[in-house]
Design an enzyme around this catalytic site. Sequence first.
Site, PDB file in Angstrom:
ATOM      1  N   GLU A   7       0.432  -6.458  -3.841  1.00 41.19           N
ATOM      2  CA  GLU A   7      -0.635  -5.946  -2.956  1.00 41.19           C
ATOM      3  C   GLU A   7      -0.120  -4.503  -2.678  1.00 41.19           C
ATOM      4  OE1 GLU A   7      -3.120  -6.961   0.966  1.00 41.19           O
ATOM      5  OE2 GLU A   7      -1.008  -7.045   1.105  1.00 41.19           O
ATOM      6  N   ASP A  37       2.954  -9.522  -0.346  1.00 38.71           N
ATOM      7  CA  ASP A  37       2.096  -8.965   0.818  1.00 38.71           C
ATOM      8  C   ASP A  37       2.649  -7.462   1.107  1.00 38.71           C
ATOM      9  OD1 ASP A  37       0.060  -9.369   2.709  1.00 38.71           O
ATOM     10  OD2 ASP A  37       1.685  -8.970   4.189  1.00 38.71           O
TER      11      ASP A  37
END
Length: 719
Positions: A400, A364
């Site tokens: 990401e 993330d």
Amino acid sequence: MNSRFAGYILSDDQSDEHPALQPGLPWPMGAHWDGQGVNFAVFSANAQAMELCLFNEDGTQEVARYRLPAHTSDVWHGYLPGAAPGLVYGLRAYGPWRPDRGQRFDASKVLLDPYAREVVGDFVWREEHFAADREHPLHMDTHDNAAFALKARVVREGDFDWAGVTPPHTPLADTVIYELHVKGFSKLSEKLPPELRGTYAGLGHAASIAHLQRLGITTVSLLPVHFPVDEERLNRMGLVNYWGYNTLAFFALNPRLASGHQGLSPRDEFRQMVKALHTAGIEVLLDVVYNHTAESDETGPNLSFRGLDNASYYRLPPDDRAHYENHTGCGNTVDIRQPRVLQLVMDSLRYWVGEMHVDGFRFDLASVLGRGDNGFERNAAFFTAVAQDPVLSRVKMIAEPWDIGPGGYQVGGFPRGWLEWNDHFRDHMRSFWVQSAAHPSQPVDGATRGAFALRLCASSDLYQPRQRAPAESVNYVVSHDGFTLADLLSYNERHNLANGEDNRDGHGHNLSFNCGVEGPSDDPAVLTLRGRLQRALLATALLAQGTPMLCAGDELGHTQGGNNNPYCQDNPTTWIDWPKADDDLIAFTARVLWLRRQALPFGNRWYSGLTDALGLHDLAWMQRDGAPLQGGAWDDPLERVLGCLIGRPGRAGAPLLLLVNADAEDHGFMLPAGVWQAMLDTSQATGRADWYGQGETRFPLRAHSLVVLAAAGADLDPP
């Protein structure tokens, strides 16, 4: 067998008095049992002393306290003879309270070991957790939180029987990722025993695995399973952080996702799940959140890292060290520039691979992990450490590739070998299919045939110049973050009032189209258009060059009622509604993935467009009349029909032809010479195609559809 003294777990040969703490070793970090006792090692570069606090079994009563007697290279350590797995403990760190200098020590707070393997207690928001006075934040609040703090439990490692089951090690060319939430995936599945629904055991159940196998999924990517804390704001509103992107313990599992069936601990239930998935040939990836912690900004609590060494664990503005750099939007940013913080992340990753047998990670806001002193660095210490690591260099690493800080958007900018979520693919494919349908006679930004072809072929503008493989582009049109696929085609606007932010949260630019009616509809024309677009988007994402990712529920028509940010909705909004599953859409998705598996339309290599000795192009583009697609025609804003002749597919034994029609009208498409058989037609509910015939004739290409044909000799047997 163990004897117990005031909740302190001792070996049978231990006396009834608390033993003296020995110096022990500064490695490994955390608490480790060696069969004779437990060694404790805790990093803090700025603490002046560190105490080990022992608790009863449920962590509510402190029964003993020791000063860690040794200090080596910023690691405080000690060894407790006779201690054994099951021991519950916390830490108290002594040092200066100088927020203006980044120091926030408060020994009245019991802190969680960052290396905790198992967390004891249910976190409840209380004033005692805050080291800073809520009214006067530069002053200390010295109320003791021992009775309420989260504690760690010593565990026995290396004790799980994997029965010879090993990770699948699926090659990238064969990888199909399925992103899911452990609870949401099976909570409403009537094929599972009620007590297993929504848990690790539920995902590892035979019925869950059967669905994944029916589709052709090779790899599941689990939304965060690390131990989280719900934000105080959500708690006040009666909501939870359902997605789990607010980690406190990077080695411990979220116990709320465990069923506890058969008396299994969360660790063992998780490993049983991994074992079952591996037995079925399915890999397990974890979505991990090393970019920030659950301690929030300067107004947040002292739960672990902040109290142990705030100035080392977090990025602080050099000229304002009472505050935090916030490149994450979550109040703080983990400072991976610090060697011991980098070690924490590396040790955590190795633990999940080595002890828990996971197959890789999705990071993330991964740009945070590459941030040096002057922004993102492709050769940052973290990437170098991973590249040389004998464990981590062999598993799948997915970024990401952005954060919200300066220069944080780094799609295409990660090192070779890393995969990246490619939002260029998402946005251009939504523009081409969805916005073209919404505006059939108007130009649409990003909806040209040139943009479509570029993204279909692994975004060569982003990855080829950096010598990266096509498979490093993770192609998706929907992820957990945003509308579901069904909602993308049912809502023009987000409907997020349930999140408690007056519909301000979530993406405002979704490139969605409700096909004429906002929300549910029984209009046949609306439903037909929605179905066509769903199938076209699914086929495009799953057949494109690169690594495909499917968001759980999109294969069966799951809706979230137009909520495009349901991170706080632990209810039927986010739980996949299996009783209402669209079986035709499931069958369609399975057929597309069968085609990918058998034919692999695009190989994991860059195509040149050149011809071989027989004059066959490895890849060629065509207009509907069969003429080459070239020059200014690529950017014609109103032409939305094209063909892709793949002379060298990745696996099929003969050329493949992919035909695309994003127009609102049917068109005839002139086929190349040869004998052709249609393998997939997205205008049909299950994708079945019966057309077979000679080339140099016009193929009936339906509106809003994609068709794949195979030349004679491709050796494909449709299911």
